[in-house]
Design a protein around this motif. Structure first.
Motif, PDB file in Angstrom:
ATOM      1  N   SER A 191       0.836  -1.196   0.000  1.00 19.43           N
ATOM      2  CA  SER A 191       0.000   0.000   0.000  1.00 19.43           C
ATOM      3  C   SER A 191       0.873   1.249   0.000  1.00 19.43           C
ATOM      4  CB  SER A 191      -0.914   0.006   1.233  1.00 19.43           C
ATOM      5  OG  SER A 191      -0.144   0.135   2.418  1.00 19.43           O
ATOM      6  N   ALA A 192       0.256   2.383  -0.336  1.00 20.96           N
ATOM      7  CA  ALA A 192       0.984   3.647  -0.303  1.00 20.96           C
ATOM      8  C   ALA A 192       1.407   3.979   1.125  1.00 20.96           C
ATOM      9  CB  ALA A 192       0.119   4.763  -0.870  1.00 20.96           C
ATOM     10  N   GLY A 193       0.655   3.468   2.117  1.00 21.39           N
ATOM     11  CA  GLY A 193       1.015   3.704   3.507  1.00 21.39           C
ATOM     12  C   GLY A 193       2.355   3.105   3.872  1.00 21.39           C
ATOM     13  N   VAL A 194       2.705   1.967   3.279  1.00 20.00           N
ATOM     14  CA  VAL A 194       4.003   1.353   3.532  1.00 20.00           C
ATOM     15  C   VAL A 194       5.119   2.239   2.983  1.00 20.00           C
ATOM     16  CG1 VAL A 194       5.466  -0.646   3.035  1.00 20.00           C
ATOM     17  CG2 VAL A 194       3.043  -0.977   3.530  1.00 20.00           C
ATOM     18  N   LEU A 195       4.894   2.760   1.791  1.00 15.42           N
ATOM     19  CA  LEU A 195       5.897   3.628   1.176  1.00 15.42           C
ATOM     20  C   LEU A 195       6.076   4.908   1.984  1.00 15.42           C
ATOM     21  CD1 LEU A 195       5.902   3.850  -2.722  1.00 15.42           C
ATOM     22  CD2 LEU A 195       7.555   4.891  -1.207  1.00 15.42           C
ATOM     23  N   LEU A 196       4.964   5.482   2.447  1.00 15.09           N
ATOM     24  CA  LEU A 196       5.033   6.695   3.261  1.00 15.09           C
ATOM     25  C   LEU A 196       5.750   6.423   4.581  1.00 15.09           C
ATOM     26  CD1 LEU A 196       1.418   8.085   2.706  1.00 15.09           C
ATOM     27  CD2 LEU A 196       3.535   9.143   1.934  1.00 15.09           C
ATOM     28  N   ALA A 197       5.477   5.269   5.165  1.00 16.42           N
ATOM     29  CA  ALA A 197       6.120   4.915   6.436  1.00 16.42           C
ATOM     30  C   ALA A 197       7.625   4.779   6.271  1.00 16.42           C
ATOM     31  CB  ALA A 197       5.521   3.618   6.978  1.00 16.42           C
ATOM     32  N   GLN A 198       8.070   4.173   5.171  1.00 16.30           N
ATOM     33  CA  GLN A 198       9.503   4.024   4.935  1.00 16.30           C
ATOM     34  C   GLN A 198      10.178   5.373   4.725  1.00 16.30           C
ATOM     35  OE1 GLN A 198       9.590   1.292   1.608  1.00 16.30           O
ATOM     36  NE2 GLN A 198       9.716  -0.508   2.942  1.00 16.30           N
ATOM     37  N   ALA A 199       9.516   6.264   3.997  1.00 11.54           N
ATOM     38  CA  ALA A 199      10.095   7.584   3.715  1.00 11.54           C
ATOM     39  C   ALA A 199      10.076   8.492   4.933  1.00 11.54           C
ATOM     40  CB  ALA A 199       9.342   8.246   2.564  1.00 11.54           C
ATOM     41  N   ASN A 200       9.352   8.088   5.987  1.00  9.64           N
ATOM     42  CA  ASN A 200       9.237   8.914   7.187  1.00  9.64           C
ATOM     43  C   ASN A 200      10.232   8.510   8.265  1.00  9.64           C
ATOM     44  OD1 ASN A 200       7.948  10.974   8.747  1.00  9.64           O
ATOM     45  ND2 ASN A 200       6.927   9.380   9.941  1.00  9.64           N
ATOM     46  N   GLN A 201      11.091   7.535   7.974  1.00  7.79           N
ATOM     47  CA  GLN A 201      12.034   7.056   8.968  1.00  7.79           C
ATOM     48  C   GLN A 201      13.359   7.822   8.900  1.00  7.79           C
ATOM     49  OE1 GLN A 201      10.789   4.729  11.184  1.00  7.79           O
ATOM     50  NE2 GLN A 201       8.996   5.250   9.956  1.00  7.79           N
ATOM     51  N   ARG A 202      13.972   7.965  10.054  1.00  6.96           N
ATOM     52  CA  ARG A 202      15.295   8.592  10.115  1.00  6.96           C
ATOM     53  C   ARG A 202      16.292   7.804   9.278  1.00  6.96           C
ATOM     54  NH1 ARG A 202      19.812   7.353  13.039  1.00  6.96           N
ATOM     55  NH2 ARG A 202      21.301   9.053  13.370  1.00  6.96           N
ATOM     56  N   SER A 203      16.148   6.476   9.281  1.00  4.93           N
ATOM     57  CA  SER A 203      17.078   5.627   8.547  1.00  4.93           C
ATOM     58  C   SER A 203      17.019   5.882   7.047  1.00  4.93           C
ATOM     59  CB  SER A 203      16.781   4.149   8.832  1.00  4.93           C
ATOM     60  OG  SER A 203      15.446   3.821   8.471  1.00  4.93           O
ATOM     61  N   PHE A 204      15.874   6.346   6.533  1.00  8.85           N
ATOM     62  CA  PHE A 204      15.749   6.623   5.099  1.00  8.85           C
ATOM     63  C   PHE A 204      16.710   7.742   4.691  1.00  8.85           C
ATOM     64  CE2 PHE A 204      13.896   9.269   1.742  1.00  8.85           C
ATOM     65  CZ  PHE A 204      13.783   8.347   0.719  1.00  8.85           C
ATOM     66  N   TYR A 205      16.678   8.855   5.413  1.00  8.07           N
ATOM     67  CA  TYR A 205      17.533   9.993   5.082  1.00  8.07           C
ATOM     68  C   TYR A 205      18.989   9.674   5.400  1.00  8.07           C
ATOM     69  CZ  TYR A 205      13.025  12.275   4.910  1.00  8.07           C
ATOM     70  OH  TYR A 205      11.735  12.598   4.588  1.00  8.07           O
ATOM     71  N   ARG A 206      19.219   8.924   6.460  1.00  7.18           N
ATOM     72  CA  ARG A 206      20.577   8.530   6.811  1.00  7.18           C
ATOM     73  C   ARG A 206      21.179   7.654   5.722  1.00  7.18           C
ATOM     74  NH1 ARG A 206      22.740   4.022   9.335  1.00  7.18           N
ATOM     75  NH2 ARG A 206      24.673   4.387  10.518  1.00  7.18           N
ATOM     76  N   ASN A 207      20.370   6.773   5.142  1.00  7.89           N
ATOM     77  CA  ASN A 207      20.906   5.877   4.134  1.00  7.89           C
ATOM     78  C   ASN A 207      21.154   6.592   2.807  1.00  7.89           C
ATOM     79  OD1 ASN A 207      21.609   2.977   3.872  1.00  7.89           O
ATOM     80  ND2 ASN A 207      20.218   3.106   2.113  1.00  7.89           N
ATOM     81  N   VAL A 208      20.397   7.648   2.524  1.00  5.88           N
ATOM     82  CA  VAL A 208      20.716   8.450   1.338  1.00  5.88           C
ATOM     83  C   VAL A 208      22.118   9.033   1.489  1.00  5.88           C
ATOM     84  CG1 VAL A 208      20.106  10.476  -0.025  1.00  5.88           C
ATOM     85  CG2 VAL A 208      18.301   9.001   0.862  1.00  5.88           C
ATOM     86  N   TRP A 209      22.423   9.499   2.681  1.00 13.46           N
ATOM     87  CA  TRP A 209      23.763  10.032   2.960  1.00 13.46           C
ATOM     88  C   TRP A 209      24.825   8.955   2.754  1.00 13.46           C
ATOM     89  CZ3 TRP A 209      25.910   8.931   8.224  1.00 13.46           C
ATOM     90  CH2 TRP A 209      27.239   9.327   8.334  1.00 13.46           C
ATOM     91  N   LEU A 210      24.566   7.726   3.204  1.00  9.53           N
ATOM     92  CA  LEU A 210      25.543   6.661   3.093  1.00  9.53           C
ATOM     93  C   LEU A 210      25.666   6.121   1.665  1.00  9.53           C
ATOM     94  CD1 LEU A 210      24.788   4.639   6.363  1.00  9.53           C
ATOM     95  CD2 LEU A 210      26.747   6.124   5.909  1.00  9.53           C
ATOM     96  N   GLU A 211      24.589   6.226   0.891  1.00  9.78           N
ATOM     97  CA  GLU A 211      24.641   5.686  -0.471  1.00  9.78           C
ATOM     98  C   GLU A 211      25.230   6.666  -1.480  1.00  9.78           C
ATOM     99  OE1 GLU A 211      21.019   3.619  -1.792  1.00  9.78           O
ATOM    100  OE2 GLU A 211      22.194   1.858  -1.206  1.00  9.78           O
TER     101      GLU A 211
END
Length: 331
Positions: free
Chosen positions: A250-270
């Protein structure tokens, strides 16, 4: 030649109009963030949605409702893998299986519709979340994975579901294109087709300092998630997310993933990983062909990332990727 002065004027007008709009948008963004944080509305929004996000991100719940979702251990980490085979009714033709390495910080949920569409066409499809993204384990360190480790993880998930000598078609969106090209350079005998989907050109690695700067911005953003600013704006992304997530997630799963601190942290690491992959792919393409060998094909004996046999680990050593076994296109 007569159009050049007019084009220059048009470009100047665009620049004059765009810069004020960008400044206004940036000021509006800061004002909204300050207002939401000072009033406590932002943290309250973040707390409310964080509680709801836990249900969307619970591995046991997701795996119970998604029959083709698995977890594969690679280098001591659990990687989320979605492996789907077509039904007998539509599997009348034998196709090569397809592997889709995702783009930067992207997850299998973001290409759910593409995954489902290919399965309906009769393809066996494998998508997975790299370390730190989606349902996979979070990167335990503040260091980016190496090119060798990234290729090793990709080979691990692919060989888990198919025989070691199975040949694949790779679909590489964005950063996944470079990851796929590094994999192809190490395992050219296992790739029969490669589709570059909005992929990155090799010269990107020459912009390493710029992308490292962008990565540092995401690192700062990862510390500001608690303010609720990003979740506030993500509320308007439900419609677009539902168009790419498909029927499985669902779109809720995608929104939940994009709302995590780990999402932005992993962009930095990638960001550094993407630059390393670009440099490795660029170096692989620049290797000259050996006399008496097919153009672009090299002996694997001298490659530190070579496979020493089916099912064995990648050999250790300095990172260097051999060029894939294909002819360079003439320009």
């Amino acid at each position: 030649c007569t159009k050049q002065p007019g084009m220059r004027i048009l470009s100047l007008l665009k620049l004059v109009l765009v810069i004020p709009l960008v400044i206004v948008a940036y000021i509006f963004f800061l004002l909204v963030w300050i207002f939401l944080t000072i009033t406590g509305i932002g943290p309250a929004i973040q707390y409310y949605f964080s509680q709801r996000d836990r249900k969307h991100l619970d591995r046991d719940v997701i795996q119970a409702s998604t029959k083709d979702l698995y977890f594969v251990s690679s280098r001591g980490n659990q990687l989320a893998v979605r492996f789907t085979t077509p039904t007998a009714e539509i599997c009348s033709l034998k196709h090569y299986p397809i592997c889709i390495p995702n783009g930067m910080a992207a997850t299998m949920t973001m290409i759910g519709k593409l995954h489902d569409g290919l399965v309906k066409q009769g393809f066996t499809v494998l998508t997975y979340d790299r370390l730190g993204t989606g349902f996979s384990d979070e990167n335990p360190s503040d260091k980016s994975p190496t090119v060798e480790e990234t290729v090793q993880d990709m080979e691990k998930v692919m060989s888990t579901f198919m025989p070691p000598d199975q040949q694949w078609i790779l679909l590489g969106p964005s950063m996944g294109s470079i990851v796929g090209q590094c994999y192809t350079a190490v395992f050219p005998h296992k790739v029969v087709g490669f589709l570059n989907m909005d992929g990155l050109p090799y010269p990107f690695h020459t912009k390493r300092k710029l992308f490292n700067f962008y990565g540092s911005i995401y690192r700062v953003e990862s510390t500001l998630v608690w303010t609720g600013l990003f979740r506030f704006f993500l509320c308007f992304a439900g419609g677009p997310f539902s168009k790419v997530s498909g029927d499985t997630f669902s779109a809720g799963v995608l929104l939940a993933q994009a709302n995590q601190r780990s999402f932005y942290r992993n962009v930095w690491l990638e960001m550094p990983l993407m630059m390393d992959c670009c440099a490795a792919a660029d170096a692989a393409q620049r290797l000259p062909a050996r006399p008496g060998s097919p153009a672009g094909r090299h002996s694997r004996a001298a490659d530190p990332l070579r496979r020493s046999g089916p099912g064995r680990r990648l050999a250790r050593g300095p990172i260097r990727v051999v060029r894939a076994g294909c002819r360079r296109r003439r320009r």
